[in-house]
Design a protein around this motif. Structure first.
Motif, short mmCIF file in Angstrom:
data_model
loop_
_atom_site.label_atom_id
_atom_site.label_comp_id
_atom_site.label_asym_id
_atom_site.label_seq_id
_atom_site.Cartn_x
_atom_site.Cartn_y
_atom_site.Cartn_z
N LEU A 199 0.85 -1.18 0.00
CA LEU A 199 0.00 0.00 0.00
C LEU A 199 0.89 1.24 0.00
O LEU A 199 2.01 1.21 0.49
N ASP A 200 0.37 2.34 -0.57
CA ASP A 200 1.07 3.61 -0.44
C ASP A 200 0.09 4.66 0.08
O ASP A 200 -1.10 4.40 0.25
N ALA A 201 0.61 5.84 0.37
CA ALA A 201 -0.19 6.87 1.03
C ALA A 201 -1.33 7.38 0.15
O ALA A 201 -2.37 7.79 0.66
N HIS A 202 -1.13 7.35 -1.16
CA HIS A 202 -2.20 7.82 -2.05
C HIS A 202 -3.38 6.86 -2.04
O HIS A 202 -4.53 7.28 -1.99
N MET A 203 -3.10 5.57 -2.07
CA MET A 203 -4.18 4.57 -1.96
C MET A 203 -4.93 4.75 -0.64
O MET A 203 -6.17 4.73 -0.61
N VAL A 204 -4.18 4.92 0.44
CA VAL A 204 -4.80 5.07 1.75
C VAL A 204 -5.62 6.35 1.81
O VAL A 204 -6.70 6.39 2.42
N GLY A 205 -5.15 7.41 1.16
CA GLY A 205 -5.93 8.65 1.10
C GLY A 205 -7.28 8.45 0.44
O GLY A 205 -8.30 8.99 0.89
N HIS A 206 -7.31 7.67 -0.65
CA HIS A 206 -8.59 7.32 -1.29
C HIS A 206 -9.50 6.59 -0.30
O HIS A 206 -10.69 6.88 -0.20
N ALA A 207 -8.92 5.63 0.41
CA ALA A 207 -9.72 4.84 1.35
C ALA A 207 -10.25 5.71 2.49
O ALA A 207 -11.41 5.57 2.91
#
Length: 283
Positions: free
Chosen positions: A154-162
């Protein structure tokens, strides 16, 4: 790192919906020259599926370092935005990392069950399927699944979407279960308060010195599945010693979701983190 392993070529999906993902691609022209195409996106999270790109089969060491630096710099900016959002809402977030099969999801389910009144949300990372998120939802906790396709972390951009899709309660606990991998997740800050590395007693004691970056990046090591110790030839002292060789400050808790051993100490760690996040928000 992921520049050469194919990570990022697949489609990222969150709870089954495709999202366009921030990434850096290296393109090769007919004359053999290369250049990087950057695709920055903000956190409006209203993207369509990302277009397909062809990748260079290899890059020079200098170019690889430059691309890795670009990727990590972008990730750091997204992680800082995630951390600011979480801090403003008093949410204590952990990034759970391990090899596949370490028992992360089982431990998470037991943790949620024991926390009872504490509100918990979970972001699940896997290359495919929603099985782990389904297991978490069965406990009554809110969970969202990120499928990384070919991605190995996972990266921070994916987590931001979530985070944009989750209905996170203020002053709650967020657990991010990363893709099973002891390499790439070490380099990617997601905006969490701590990385928690889970090492099971069914793995080798020397994992910490084989994958030192991960254990160096973690604040806490959970030595999991300790109920199996009577049936194994496993040196607990050596495993902890190897972890502290690469990270003298790492805290270690021996746990078993099956027997309940060590769970009180683990829950105390979580409650203390939630209380600290709450105090910072209210200060």
């Amino acid at each position: 790192m992921c520049v050469t392993c194919g990570c990022g070529e697949g489609e990222v999906r969150i709870d089954g919906a495709a999202v366009q993902h921030d990434h850096v691609h290296e393109h090769v022209h007919a004359d053999g020259t290369r250049h990087a195409h950057e695709h920055p996106h903000d956190h409006e999270h209203t993207h369509d599926a990302a277009p397909a790109h062809s990748h260079a089969p290899g890059v020079t060491p200098t170019r690889r370092v430059q691309i890795e630096q670009d990727i990590l710099a972008k990730n750091k900016a997204y992680a800082q935005a995630n951390r600011r959002l979480l801090s403003e809402r008093g949410i204590f977030a952990l990034n759970l990392v391990s090899s596949p099969g370490s028992g992360k999801t089982t431990l998470l389910c037991k943790t949620i069950e024991l926390l009872k009144q504490q509100t918990v949300a979970v972001i699940e990372g896997d290359q495919q399927t929603s099985q782990d998120a389904d297991r978490i939802r069965a406990t009554g906790a809110q969970a969202i699944q990120i499928n990384t396709g070919k991605g190995c972390h996972l990266d921070a951009h994916m987590v931001g979407h979530a985070l944009a899709q989750l209905k996170l309660a203020e002053e709650s606990l967020l657990m991010i279960e990363n893709v099973g991998n002891l390499v790439c997740p070490a380099a990617f800050d997601l905006g969490e308060a701590h990385k928690v590395v889970i090492l099971s007693v069914t793995e080798g004691e020397d994992k910490p010195i084989k994958y030192p970056d991960m254990f160096r990046a973690a604040s806490l090591m959970l030595l999991n599945k300790t109920d199996l110790l009577p049936y194994l030839n496993y040196d607990v002292k050596a495993a902890i010693g190897y972890a502290r060789r690469v990270n003298p400050e790492i805290k270690v808790i021996q746990v078993s979701a099956t027997s309940g051993a060590g769970m009180d100490e683990w829950l105390d760690f979580l409650r203390a983190g939630v209380a600290q996040a709450r105090a910072v928000r209210r200060h």
